[in-house]
Design an enzyme around this catalytic site. Sequence first.
Site, PDB file in Angstrom:
ATOM      1  N   HIS A   1     -11.908   5.325  -8.256  1.00 18.64           N
ATOM      2  CA  HIS A   1     -10.457   5.531  -8.180  1.00 18.64           C
ATOM      3  C   HIS A   1      -9.761   4.868  -9.367  1.00 18.64           C
ATOM      4  CE1 HIS A   1      -6.839   6.716  -6.259  1.00 18.64           C
ATOM      5  NE2 HIS A   1      -6.450   5.515  -5.883  1.00 18.64           N
TER       6      HIS A   1
ATOM      7  N   GLU B   1       0.827  -1.206   0.000  1.00 21.30           N
ATOM      8  CA  GLU B   1       0.000   0.000   0.000  1.00 21.30           C
ATOM      9  C   GLU B   1       0.863   1.259   0.000  1.00 21.30           C
ATOM     10  OE1 GLU B   1      -3.211   2.615   0.102  1.00 21.30           O
ATOM     11  OE2 GLU B   1      -3.009   0.535  -0.559  1.00 21.30           O
TER      12      GLU B   1
ATOM     13  N   HIS C   1      -4.025  -8.090 -16.927  1.00 19.78           N
ATOM     14  CA  HIS C   1      -5.336  -7.837 -17.531  1.00 19.78           C
ATOM     15  C   HIS C   1      -5.737  -6.364 -17.324  1.00 19.78           C
ATOM     16  CE1 HIS C   1      -8.913  -9.221 -19.456  1.00 19.78           C
ATOM     17  NE2 HIS C   1      -9.706  -8.994 -18.428  1.00 19.78           N
TER      18      HIS C   1
ATOM     19  N   HIS D   1       2.604   1.906  -3.333  1.00 19.90           N
ATOM     20  CA  HIS D   1       1.604   2.477  -4.244  1.00 19.90           C
ATOM     21  C   HIS D   1       1.436   3.970  -3.986  1.00 19.90           C
ATOM     22  CE1 HIS D   1      -2.880   2.917  -5.417  1.00 19.90           C
ATOM     23  NE2 HIS D   1      -2.122   3.118  -6.469  1.00 19.90           N
TER      24      HIS D   1
ATOM     25  N   HIS E   1     -19.802  -8.932 -17.221  1.00 14.48           N
ATOM     26  CA  HIS E   1     -18.449  -8.601 -17.678  1.00 14.48           C
ATOM     27  C   HIS E   1     -18.017  -9.514 -18.818  1.00 14.48           C
ATOM     28  CE1 HIS E   1     -14.453  -7.040 -17.627  1.00 14.48           C
ATOM     29  NE2 HIS E   1     -13.899  -8.148 -17.186  1.00 14.48           N
TER      30      HIS E   1
END
Length: 327
Positions: A134, A72, A305, A75, A244
Amino acid sequence: MQINSLLKITLVFTLCVILMGAYTRLADAGLGCPDWPGCYGMLKVPTATHELNQVQQDFPGHTVETDKAWLEMIHRYIAGTLGLLVLLILVLSLKSQDAPKKLPMFIAALIIFQAALGMWTVTMKLMPIIVMAHLLGGFALFSLLLLLYLRNKPLRIPGGDPRARKLAGLAAICIGVLLLQIILGGWTSSNYAALACTTLPICEGNWVDNLNFADAFSPFQGDHPSFEFGVLDYSARMTIHVAHRIGAVITSIMLLYLAFKLIRTASSSIMRNAAWLLIALVVLQVILGISNVVLHLPLGIAVSHNGGAALLLLTLVFINYALWRKA
């Protein structure tokens, strides 16, 4: 430093932030630090004995999971660096007579909003609508930075390729379809629905009778101590996953149709090369999507992906810019 050189670096950083964000989310490290912008009130992950003692006082009941906390924080470090790069682009753009002004100002505002969404992702305990927003903000930032790069470095296509321009409307529809599919992908991920179906081509069992669109696509899912690992029941998650998959089929057909039309009609090598790149990315995305199902969402493939979706969007932004720009 020239603006375009800085933009190239910033585009790379943006892709890194998107990939790192996906890695953090898929590794279930989104709440590795329960506060923001630091980690347990510190600028780094607490590891020393006195730091851990302080955590017990300030955050009773919390256990520091070092690996997740570092994911985290890394990031956040990369995202913070990206924010500084965007602000530097704004300063250079405002100083330059020839550079666009409104677009870099909007990009700077967007990254400030992205920081707020990053904070809300933590404080609202991974609420899916915030997590998805986000993610979309990162994709929007990536696209707008490429658009700014193209506007600072005019695209030169001999003769403007008038034959390819006839496909501008189709290209616009395709980018809209891709955006909807990216939204579906973000909703699938933020609701932990990626493994709701583990067979091909659609889903196992009598999935048609279990569709539950009302719960699956409700933006607000009630009050919960945390949304980590999802709060929806199986039918809702399965519905998201099926949507999806069906969206992936429609998107692939639309994008491949656009690409083949460009190859047949475009007179410039730039547009034909963009079309071939689009085909390659669509095929790669389909392979990665199938691999996620067959191999049960391995982390590396799942992150790839996400990256593939970002590169697909960037390619379509370029194609649309080339087709819609004034000759």
